[in-house]
Design a protein around this motif. Structure first.
Motif, PDB file in Angstrom:
ATOM      1  N   ILE A 295       0.840  -1.204   0.000  1.00 10.97           N
ATOM      2  CA  ILE A 295       0.000   0.000   0.000  1.00 10.97           C
ATOM      3  C   ILE A 295       0.874   1.253   0.000  1.00 10.97           C
ATOM      4  O   ILE A 295       0.593   2.228  -0.728  1.00 10.97           O
ATOM      5  CB  ILE A 295      -0.950  -0.031   1.217  1.00 10.97           C
ATOM      6  N   ILE A 296       1.919   1.250   0.817  1.00 11.16           N
ATOM      7  CA  ILE A 296       2.843   2.396   0.834  1.00 11.16           C
ATOM      8  C   ILE A 296       3.452   2.601  -0.547  1.00 11.16           C
ATOM      9  O   ILE A 296       3.543   3.731  -1.049  1.00 11.16           O
ATOM     10  CB  ILE A 296       3.929   2.178   1.890  1.00 11.16           C
ATOM     11  N   TYR A 297       3.832   1.496  -1.168  1.00  9.30           N
ATOM     12  CA  TYR A 297       4.423   1.595  -2.504  1.00  9.30           C
ATOM     13  C   TYR A 297       3.400   2.165  -3.499  1.00  9.30           C
ATOM     14  O   TYR A 297       3.744   3.029  -4.329  1.00  9.30           O
ATOM     15  CB  TYR A 297       4.883   0.204  -2.949  1.00  9.30           C
ATOM     16  N   LYS A 298       2.165   1.742  -3.395  1.00 10.21           N
ATOM     17  CA  LYS A 298       1.139   2.236  -4.326  1.00 10.21           C
ATOM     18  C   LYS A 298       0.836   3.705  -4.068  1.00 10.21           C
ATOM     19  O   LYS A 298       0.650   4.482  -5.018  1.00 10.21           O
ATOM     20  CB  LYS A 298      -0.114   1.392  -4.187  1.00 10.21           C
ATOM     21  N   VAL A 299       0.760   4.099  -2.799  1.00  8.93           N
ATOM     22  CA  VAL A 299       0.505   5.508  -2.472  1.00  8.93           C
ATOM     23  C   VAL A 299       1.621   6.388  -3.027  1.00  8.93           C
ATOM     24  O   VAL A 299       1.368   7.439  -3.645  1.00  8.93           O
ATOM     25  CB  VAL A 299       0.358   5.685  -0.954  1.00  8.93           C
ATOM     26  N   LYS A 300       2.846   5.967  -2.812  1.00  4.83           N
ATOM     27  CA  LYS A 300       3.961   6.736  -3.349  1.00  4.83           C
ATOM     28  C   LYS A 300       3.929   6.759  -4.869  1.00  4.83           C
ATOM     29  O   LYS A 300       4.235   7.791  -5.496  1.00  4.83           O
ATOM     30  CB  LYS A 300       5.284   6.134  -2.860  1.00  4.83           C
ATOM     31  N   THR A 301       3.549   5.648  -5.480  1.00  7.45           N
ATOM     32  CA  THR A 301       3.464   5.612  -6.946  1.00  7.45           C
ATOM     33  C   THR A 301       2.407   6.568  -7.455  1.00  7.45           C
ATOM     34  O   THR A 301       2.617   7.293  -8.446  1.00  7.45           O
ATOM     35  CB  THR A 301       3.164   4.176  -7.400  1.00  7.45           C
ATOM     36  N   VAL A 302       1.253   6.598  -6.786  1.00  9.59           N
ATOM     37  CA  VAL A 302       0.173   7.516  -7.197  1.00  9.59           C
ATOM     38  C   VAL A 302       0.651   8.952  -7.101  1.00  9.59           C
ATOM     39  O   VAL A 302       0.455   9.765  -8.018  1.00  9.59           O
ATOM     40  CB  VAL A 302      -1.076   7.272  -6.331  1.00  9.59           C
ATOM     41  N   PHE A 303       1.275   9.287  -5.979  1.00  8.78           N
ATOM     42  CA  PHE A 303       1.755  10.669  -5.843  1.00  8.78           C
ATOM     43  C   PHE A 303       2.850  10.973  -6.858  1.00  8.78           C
ATOM     44  O   PHE A 303       2.899  12.073  -7.413  1.00  8.78           O
ATOM     45  CB  PHE A 303       2.273  10.902  -4.427  1.00  8.78           C
ATOM     46  N   ASN A 304       3.736  10.035  -7.092  1.00  9.34           N
ATOM     47  CA  ASN A 304       4.806  10.280  -8.065  1.00  9.34           C
ATOM     48  C   ASN A 304       4.248  10.490  -9.462  1.00  9.34           C
ATOM     49  O   ASN A 304       4.797  11.294 -10.240  1.00  9.34           O
ATOM     50  CB  ASN A 304       5.799   9.112  -8.063  1.00  9.34           C
ATOM     51  N   ASN A 305       3.170   9.810  -9.794  1.00  3.07           N
ATOM     52  CA  ASN A 305       2.536  10.050 -11.088  1.00  3.07           C
ATOM     53  C   ASN A 305       1.992  11.476 -11.168  1.00  3.07           C
ATOM     54  O   ASN A 305       2.157  12.175 -12.182  1.00  3.07           O
ATOM     55  CB  ASN A 305       1.422   9.037 -11.330  1.00  3.07           C
ATOM     56  N   GLU A 306       1.341  11.909 -10.092  1.00  2.03           N
ATOM     57  CA  GLU A 306       0.863  13.290 -10.060  1.00  2.03           C
ATOM     58  C   GLU A 306       2.030  14.267 -10.124  1.00  2.03           C
ATOM     59  O   GLU A 306       1.957  15.319 -10.770  1.00  2.03           O
ATOM     60  CB  GLU A 306       0.041  13.517  -8.791  1.00  2.03           C
ATOM     61  N   PHE A 307       3.116  13.918  -9.430  1.00  2.00           N
ATOM     62  CA  PHE A 307       4.304  14.777  -9.449  1.00  2.00           C
ATOM     63  C   PHE A 307       4.880  14.850 -10.868  1.00  2.00           C
ATOM     64  O   PHE A 307       5.275  15.933 -11.335  1.00  2.00           O
ATOM     65  CB  PHE A 307       5.347  14.227  -8.476  1.00  2.00           C
ATOM     66  N   ASP A 308       4.936  13.729 -11.563  1.00  2.00           N
ATOM     67  CA  ASP A 308       5.467  13.736 -12.931  1.00  2.00           C
ATOM     68  C   ASP A 308       4.594  14.584 -13.851  1.00  2.00           C
ATOM     69  O   ASP A 308       5.102  15.307 -14.731  1.00  2.00           O
ATOM     70  CB  ASP A 308       5.546  12.308 -13.467  1.00  2.00           C
ATOM     71  N   THR A 309       3.294  14.510 -13.637  1.00  4.62           N
ATOM     72  CA  THR A 309       2.395  15.358 -14.438  1.00  4.62           C
ATOM     73  C   THR A 309       2.683  16.831 -14.197  1.00  4.62           C
ATOM     74  O   THR A 309       2.766  17.639 -15.138  1.00  4.62           O
ATOM     75  CB  THR A 309       0.946  15.024 -14.104  1.00  4.62           C
ATOM     76  N   ALA A 310       2.851  17.192 -12.899  1.00  2.46           N
ATOM     77  CA  ALA A 310       3.183  18.580 -12.572  1.00  2.46           C
ATOM     78  C   ALA A 310       4.550  18.967 -13.125  1.00  2.46           C
ATOM     79  O   ALA A 310       4.767  20.104 -13.547  1.00  2.46           O
ATOM     80  CB  ALA A 310       3.129  18.779 -11.065  1.00  2.46           C
ATOM     81  N   TYR A 311       5.472  18.030 -13.109  1.00  4.44           N
ATOM     82  CA  TYR A 311       6.813  18.316 -13.631  1.00  4.44           C
ATOM     83  C   TYR A 311       6.747  18.605 -15.133  1.00  4.44           C
ATOM     84  O   TYR A 311       7.375  19.554 -15.636  1.00  4.44           O
ATOM     85  CB  TYR A 311       7.727  17.130 -13.333  1.00  4.44           C
TER      86      TYR A 311
END
Length: 1665
Positions: A1015-1031
């Motif tokens: 779950i921690i890995y998935k939460v971080k993955t979800v946020f990283n996807n949002e971060f990549d979009t913002a990047y």
């Protein structure tokens, strides 16, 4: 001559000759012991040396199996015990002074015994061994049996002693522990019982240790589970858990150094820290004695660390490392220190003599002093030890009276050969290596490590002196050898030089010269025969790389001292061609080689194989290296590297080796005819050997055992003696004149006045120079220069004087040349750079220049290598960091910054999950899916079974129940707050997670941790996807801003504004990969450019400048083309730069303008006006466009900032979710850890219980065996006691034939026992000896019995016979009485043994009870632990999400204790509150309705009452009317005008009343029905809850019953058995007492009858006649 002729008879036999040890000289390395009051002994090498204190006579006992190990003495029995040091060592016991072997003790020890100790009482010997057994054994040395043994792994002991007052106590001490061992005996069985002493801390305080196995003071933690011992936390389950303590709980304790016993069976312990402890021998209570400081404390000796302790009355004697012996006067719990004695060296050991009249003091050096007590105390030195082991030995010519020894520290001793008495000593105060005595004079040469040779005159044996010192070289001297006639002294050094010195003192020991040989010199051998005038020298050296040996031989003529200048060059080196130097090599390595007296033979001792070989030298001369082949080879039967020596006449070849055996062989056959094992291989064998000229005396020096052995011939005669004695006489005659001359010179030679500890010769040399700085300048130097350097300097000085003129000419030429070169260098400096020469071109010394260049190149290469290695290390570290923190990351860590606000958002750096983690996750997911399917199927089965009931219940439910069901369905779809995190906000599926209330098993917790990590890995993955979009969005925004900035810059350039264009860029934190690339501007150091690179760059720059000059002509054209673009039309963008040219006439005054010019001027003004208007319009449009572009950039960037702010909040929430999940993982991991600790504790308790049960079985077996032995022994005792009573009762029967009065007299004598007079000890002995007379226990009984028998002999004397008794009867009586006395002694001994066995049995029973209590305690601890484990598994730690906020309480009454609280869902409380609220409203409405009805009822009742009253009035009136004789109907009819209406009204009223009552009744019935339905529903819920509780209760009852059965099986069974056993014992005891009382009653009745009979017998009988 004997050495030159061939013997026709062949090798002669030994003739029975053999060698024996005459005396042994060595100094103690172990403690010295007393054997009796006048003799001491100590081990040394293979021998035990006994010294009589009064006569100082030595006696030697040799160990047959090599070196002597440890030793002990028994003073009372006068025996000595020592061990050898072979594999599986033995203990030998010899009696003194006969030195006959009493017995040999053989145990199971593999390596070595470390301690031996005799008991003061009895025939007991204790032995202790270290690795690998660590075994303590008790021996009965008279019977050679081991009574008992016990192993203590890892316990290293350095002192062991018996209690002088009680042989059953034994103290063992080491630098860290002190233990007291008790020896318990039952008949013939012995056993050890060890008790350790709890030592204080280093400061003398005591530390209260807690029980590690069953700690009682552990805190109770109600939140984090049970608190377990540290051993369970460490995961220890074996025996190490019983003694485990963490590092922080280990405190430094006192370190014992020595102990001694007291007459009260207490112990005094000396410690390194200076404390003195007293330990009670029974309770082992430790008392730290207080030191009483005197007013004037001891100078510099306030801190005393006892090295050894001996007990004396009122205190102890102690010694330290300061060379003082102190007296500790002890009173109560304090002591005072007084100086007792001062010794020159630190004292290592002290011991009192048996009579306590002498004190033995042993120093660290090995010297032994005897301090004698008395009115005038004396201190005598019994043994004066040398300063270290003997380094070298040699006989003083001729070797029949004196010999010399040398130690490494430079101590030289002269000894008397007959009894090894030290005659004199001299100290060189320098490190010495070798010693040799001159055959031609009474002098000796000593080599030192500093390269000097000291010449010692021993003309006066009692005062030797240094007569000369020769400083040969700076390398150490390794060999000093005289030839057989004492002509030359050959000195070999470590650098491979052999110096030849004139051995005559009259020549002042002239140094003739030296020759160079190989560096590793092994031996120097010489041959100097009486018939020849030459001395042959052979030098043996090793070639370890080739595995060979080299022999170098040269010849020295006896006239060499007179013609030494012709044999040596100016530097002192002997010419090889003159001394006939030859080189030989052997194909194998030799450890020793000697040159035979026959000129063509060499004898060698092989170092790799045990062979002695002889080699024949070639008769023809040769050049180069000659390879020698073995001529004869004989097996030596000696292992290890050895040495060879030749006797003075050359016919005996003496071999010594590492095995410690000395062999004397015949040089022709190489066969041994005499040998002796003087040393052992444990001491690394023999170091050196010397034989006297006459061959009668042999000295053998050990290598490491420090023993010097003097061997003497036995049965020496025949050819062996005659040949060597004849040659000895000839040699003495030949040397007599030279010896007289040299000895006379030595007697008149004064002593050299030099300090023996420093350099003794100082040289002064001067040399002047007159031309240049390179002149050799020698000034006065007050430093000793070696002889070889002196010769070199003298040669150099001679060469300087010889070539002085030539040197002057060369120097003048050099000066002129140097001036010329200086002028050339000045001219070179004035030239241009291209024409200049380098400085190195002017160097004339090309070799020096090349050397300097090479040195610089080496230095540069070294620096480059260091820099490369440094850079390589940094690169490796950088690569590791990059691999760990960058390359291994699947998602690289980076950040995003806002454009306008200080806000930074970072992503989550993530590593790729490994294959193992993915497999584990897949397994858990698969397992969860299977569990979900199983649960679904179970629900379907349950629903199918209870479907009928559910249908019936649904039909019976009303509308309110349907609403409640809808609510529950609605609530079940709400977020689960028991999830403990907000992970669902990120779209993560949590359906597979187990409820926190169901995590009981270890597997479930591990699976939950894996799912939480996912779950921690998935939460971080979800946020990283949002971060990549913002990047990507920021990249787009920056690109768009760049695109707009291009137009903005054009506008600013057109408007000629000075505004800065805002250009956003990515920072390093946003693009961290830029940190891994080094830019050129980051490098601060200047790049090193080679000269040819510089020249190439200059050439390129020159070409560029030339090309620019060529292109300069067309610059204007190109500029025009670039500006206009090849088009003459004006663009709109150029309107701001457009300028209308003025007409030419405007330069003239306007007064002179023509009309045409004026018209042109007006047109010009019009065009200028139009241009300005167009310019203003265009400027405004550009400004508007600029503002629009800037506003759009601002809006877009602010919109991105707002998006990034929301992303930051998302980041905070993601981090919060991650922390929540990690907190759950931490709690689960803690619970798993606690579960492991509980399991470790349970395993340890089970293992501990197993060990205790095994110990219980052993103790039970010991009790059973002891009880059986006691019963058997008691039966023997009873039989013996019965025999004694029978003998007493049958006495008169045996003597019934003699008269009665004689029988009475004999019976009185039969009962009589002699009085044994105790030996009164002398008052002086009693006052001095603190322990008194201590005969052994067995010896005491034997001596007492012997004295009793001796006293019985006096009673059996014929003089004590009664008068008139037959002598035969008297003899029979004496025999009977003696048998009776012997039987009584046996009965006493048996009674004592029986009491001892009963005590032994009692101790075993107590041990068994103690073990049983331990077992019960373990069972109790296991039950508590299991309860704790169950409670821990049920008492889960869960994580709940709570809303943040504040709650105000009225009285601030907070509940802080939640032990009886339960956790339920909030929805249940809210539903219950809503139901309660609804029911409350219904109840209020019902109450209001009931109130209204009740009010109406009261009103109706009041009206009814009113009507009743009115009716009464009317009745009264009617009565009155009736009294008037009117009927009621009539009266009514008469009185009421509308009588029918009245009747109808009454009927209507009654009908209304009935209707109201019916309606109220119906409403009440309906309310009761509703209440009944609610109660039925509540009853159904309670039934379901009761059913669940009954199921749980059934499971709990099963668990309780199982535990009850376990408890009954473990505890109650033991308790019942114990109660039954106690009742059985009480019954048996009662029955036994009853039987005893019955027997006593019968005996009393019999005795009363007998008394009555005897009483009647004494009275006269009055019988009627």
């Amino acid at each position: 001559m004997a050495q030159g002729r061939e013997r026709d008879e062949g090798p002669h036999s030994a003739g029975g000759a053999s060698l024996s040890v005459r005396w042994v000289q060595g100094f103690p390395k172990q403690n010295v012991h007393f054997v009796n009051d006048n003799t001491i002994c100590y081990p040394c090498g293979n021998y035990v040396i006994f010294i009589n204190i009064e006569t100082k006579k030595k006696t030697v006992l040799q160990c047959s199996n090599g070196i002597v190990g440890v030793m002990a003495t028994n003073i009372r029995c006068e025996v000595v015990a020592f061990s050898d040091r072979k594999l599986k060592p033995l203990i030998y016991i010899y009696s003194f002074p006969g030195l006959t072997r009493r017995t040999k003790l053989k145990g199971n020890i593999l390596l070595d015994y470390t301690l031996l100790s005799f008991s003061y009482c009895g025939t007991y010997l204790a032995s202790y061994s270290s690795l690998p057994e660590f075994e303590l054994a008790l021996w009965n040395w008279e019977s050679s049996i081991i009574l008992c043994r016990k192993s203590q792994p890892g316990m290293d002991v350095n002192q062991m002693s018996f209690n002088p007052m009680n042989w059953r106590q034994l103290c063992l001490s080491s630098p860290s522990t002190v233990s007291v061992w008790t020896i318990e005996r039952s008949n013939q069985e012995h056993c050890f019982r060890a008790r350790s002493v709890k030592l204080p801390l280093e400061d003398g305080s005591f530390f209260n240790e807690t029980d590690v196995v069953f700690p009682q003071s552990l805190p109770k933690d109600l939140i984090y589970g049970p608190v377990l011992p540290l051993s369970a936390i460490a995961g220890l389950v074996g025996e190490e858990a019983e003694t485990f303590r963490p590092k922080d709980d280990l405190y430094p304790l006192l370190h014992p150094t020595m102990h001694c016993w007291t007459p009260t069976s207490d112990l005094y312990i000396g410690c390194e820290e200076g404390h003195l402890l007293m330990i009670n021998g029974d309770t082992l209570q430790v008392t730290v004695l207080n030191k009483i400081e005197e007013e004037s404390p001891l100078d510099r000796r306030n801190f005393i660390s006892p090295v050894t302790l001996v007990y004396q009355k009122e205190g102890v004697l102690a010694s330290g490392i300061d060379g003082f012996v102190y007296s500790f006067i002890i009173k109560d719990r304090s002591y005072m220190i007084e100086d007792f004695l001062e010794i020159e060296r630190p004292v290592e050991h002290m011991a009192f003599s048996p009579n306590y009249t002498m004190l033995l003091i042993q120093t660290d050096k090995g010297s032994v002093y005897i301090y004698t007590f008395g009115k005038e105390p004396t201190l005598n030195k019994v043994l004066d030890a040398c300063d270290g082991k003997f380094q070298a030995i040699d006989f003083i010519t001729p070797g029949t009276q004196y010999f010399m020894t040398l130690t490494h520290s430079g101590e030289i001793c002269v000894w008397w050969l007959e009894d090894c008495a030290c005659v004199s000593k001299i100290y060189l105060n320098t490190l010495a290596t070798v010693l040799a005595c001159c055959p031609s004079s009474l002098s000796a040469a000593v080599g030192t490590e500093d390269g000097s040779v000291y010449f010692i005159s021993v003309y006066d044996k009692e005062s030797p002196q240094v007569v000369h010192k020769a400083f040969l070289s700076e390398s150490s001297v390794q060999h000093v050898v005289y030839d057989q006639q004492g002509i030359f002294l050959l000195v070999g050094t470590s650098e491979g030089k052999v110096f030849i010195i004139n051995a005559n003192s009259s020549s002042s020991f002239q140094i003739i010269g030296f020759t160079e040989v190989a560096k590793d010199i092994l031996q120097i051998s010489t041959v100097s025969l009486l018939e020849t005038d030459i001395v042959k020298v052979m030098v043996l050296s090793s070639l370890p790389e080739a595995g060979r040996s080299r022999l170098e031989m040269f010849t020295l003529p006896t006239l060499l001292p007179q013609v030494s200048t012709t044999f040596a060059d100016e530097r002192g080196r002997l010419k090889d061609e003159i001394i006939h130097k030859y080189l030989y090599e052997l194909e194998h390595a030799l450890s020793s080689a000697v040159l035979g007296f026959q000129s063509n033979q060499i004898y060698g001792f092989c170092s790799q194989v045990p062979y002695i070989c002889s080699y024949l030298l070639p008769e023809e001369e040769h050049t180069g290296i000659y390879i020698l082949k073995p001529y004869k080879k004989v097996q030596s039967r000696q292992y290890g590297p050895g040495l060879l020596y030749l006797s003075s006449h050359g016919l005996w070849l003496i071999t010594i080796a590492k095995c410690g055996i000395l062999c004397i062989r015949d040089v022709y056959t190489l066969e041994t005819f005499a040998w002796c094992r003087s040393h052992s291989h444990q001491g690394h064998g023999i170091q050196s050997m010397r034989i006297s000229m006459d061959g009668q005396n042999i000295l053998v020096n050990g290598r490491d055992d420090g023993t010097l052995v003097y061997l003497k011939w036995k049965r020496f005669g025949g050819h062996l003696a005659s040949e060597i004695l004849d040659y000895y006489q000839k040699l003495l005659i030949s040397l007599s004149s030279a010896m007289d001359k040299e000895n006379h010179y030595l007697s008149t030679t004064p002593k050299v006045s030099v300090d023996l500890g420093s350099d003794s010769e100082h040289t002064k040399q001067k040399a002047s120079t007159d031309l240049s700085q390179d002149e050799l300048v020698l000034t006065d130097v007050k430093k000793e220069i070696p002889w070889i350097q002196q010769k070199s300097q003298e040669a150099i000085k001679k060469e300087v004087n010889l070539f002085s003129k030539k040197r002057k000419e060369i120097k003048q030429g050099i000066k002129s040349l140097s001036k010329t070169i200086l002028n050339m260098m000045e001219e070179n400096d004035k030239l241009e750079n291209i024409a200049k020469l380098d400085q190195q071109e002017f160097g004339l010394d090309l070799e020096e220049l090349e050397r300097l260049h090479d040195e610089s190149q080496e230095e540069v290469a070294k620096i480059i290598k260091d820099v490369e290695m440094h850079n390589l290390a940094k690169s490796y570290l950088a690569e590791l960091i990059k691999e760990e923190c960058w390359n291994s990351m699947a998602v690289k860590g980076r950040a995003l910054k806002c454009f306008h606000i200080p806000c930074v958002v970072e992503n989550f750096p993530m590593k790729a999950r490994t294959v193992e983690e993915l497999k584990e996750l897949e397994r858990v997911l698969q397992q969860k899916k299977i569990e979900a399917e199983c649960l679904k199927l179970r629900k379907e089965i349950v629903e199918a079974q209870s479907g009928v009931k559910l249908i019936k219940q649904r039909h019976e439910e009303d509308d309110e129940e349907e609403e409640e069901e809808d609510k529950t369905v609605k609530y079940s779809n709400l977020p689960n707050y028991l999830l403990g995190s907000l992970s669902t906000d990120f779209g993560v599926d949590t359906s597979l997670l187990s409820s926190q209330l169901e995590l009981h098993s270890r597997e479930e917790k591990i699976n939950q941790i894996i799912l939480l990590k996912d779950i921690i890995y998935k939460v971080k993955t979800v946020f990283n996807n949002e971060f990549d979009t913002a990047y990507k969005q920021k990249e787009f925004e920056i690109a768009r801003v760049k695109e707009r900035n291009v137009r903005i810059r054009e506008i600013i350039l057109d408007l000629e504004l000075e505004e800065a264009v805002w250009q956003p860029e990515f920072e390093d934190c946003e693009k961290p990969e830029r940190m891994l690339v080094v830019q050129d501007e980051e490098i601060t150091a200047h790049k090193h450019i080679k000269p040819w690179h510089k020249a190439k760059e200059l050439m390129v720059n020159h070409e560029k400048e030339h090309w620019l000059l060529i292109q300069d002509a067309s610059t204007r054209l190109r500029a025009l083309m670039d500006m206009m673009g090849g088009v003459l039309e004006v663009k709109k963008e150029d309107i701001l730069r457009m300028v209308i040219p003025q007409p030419a006439f405007m330069a003239k005054p306007d007064a002179v303008w023509t009309e045409e010019e004026r018209k042109q001027f007006k047109d010009y003004e019009k065009k200028v006006k139009e241009l300005n208007e167009e310019r203003d319009k265009y400027r405004k449009s550009l400004e508007a466009e600029l503002k629009k572009l800037q506003n759009s950039i601002q809006e877009s960037t602010q919109a991105f900032d707002e998006h990034l702010k929301r992303l930051f909040e998302r980041r905070v929430k993601a981090e919060m979710v991650t922390n929540q999940e990690e907190l759950k993982i931490s709690n689960l991991a803690f619970s798993l850890l606690l579960d492991e600790e509980l399991s470790s504790r349970e395993k340890f308790l089970n293992n501990y219980l197993t060990r205790k049960q095994h110990e219980k079985s052993q103790t039970s077996e010991a009790v059973r065996k002891s009880r059986e032995d006691l019963d058997v022994y008691k039966e023997h005792y009873d039989n013996l006691l019965a025999e004694d009573k029978v003998m007493d009762r049958s006495f008169k029967k045996e003597f019934s034939e003699i008269p009665g009065h004689q029988v009475d007299i004999l019976y009185k004598l039969f009962k009589r026992r002699p009085r044994i007079s105790k030996q009164k000890t002398h008052s002086e002995t009693t006052s001095v000896v603190p322990f008194g007379e201590l005969p052994g226990s067995g010896k005491l009984n034997k001596d007492a019995f012997a004295q009793l028998m001796k006293a019985m002999d006096e009673l059996d004397n014929i003089s004590n016979m009664p008068e008139g008794l037959d002598p035969l009867v008297w003899n029979h009586f004496c025999m009977t009485r003696r048998a009776k006395v012997e039987n009584e002694q046996k009965v006493k001994q048996k009674a004592a043994d029986l009491l001892e066995m009963a005590t032994f049995l009692q101790k075993r029973v107590e041990e068994e009870e103690k073990v049983q209590q331990e077992i019960e305690r373990v069972f109790h601890e296991l039950i508590l632990l299991q309860e704790e484990k169950v409670r821990f598994q049920l008492n889960l730690t869960i994580q709940i999400l709570l809303k943040q906020g504040q709650v105000e309480l009225e009285n601030f009454q907070l509940v802080l204790e939640y032990s009886d609280a339960i956790l339920i869902n909030k929805n249940i409380i809210e539903d219950l509150n809503s139901v309660i609220r609804t029911q409350g409203q219904k109840k209020v409405a019902s109450m209001m309705e009931s109130k209204d009805v009740h009010k109406r009822i009261l009103q109706i009742e009041w009206e009814h009452k009113k009507m009743e009253m009115e009716r009464e009035d009317l009745n009264q009136k009617a009565w009155d009317i009736q009294m008037l004789f009117f009927s009621r109907d009539r009266q009514k009819y008469l009185n009421e005008p509308n009588y029918e209406a009245l009747i109808s009204i009454q009927i209507g009223i009654m009908e209304q009343t009935i209707a109201v009552l019916d309606k109220t009744h119906k409403k009440n019935v309906e309310n009761c029905k509703k209440l009944l339905k609610k109660l039925g529903k509540f009853s159904n819920q309670k039934d379901i809850a009761n059913y669940a509780l009954s199921c749980n209760l059934r499971e709990e009852l099963v668990a309780v019953s199982e535990r009850k059965d376990i408890c009954n099986a473990m505890g109650s069974k033991l308790t019942c058995e114990k109660i039954v056993k106690e009742r059985y014992e009480n019954m048996m005891q009662q029955q036994k007492l009853t039987n005893i009382s019955k027997q006593q009653a019968e005996q009393i009745s019999i005795l009363q009858t007998e008394v009555e009979r005897l009483r009647m017998k004494t009275f006269p009988a009055l019988v009627q006649m």
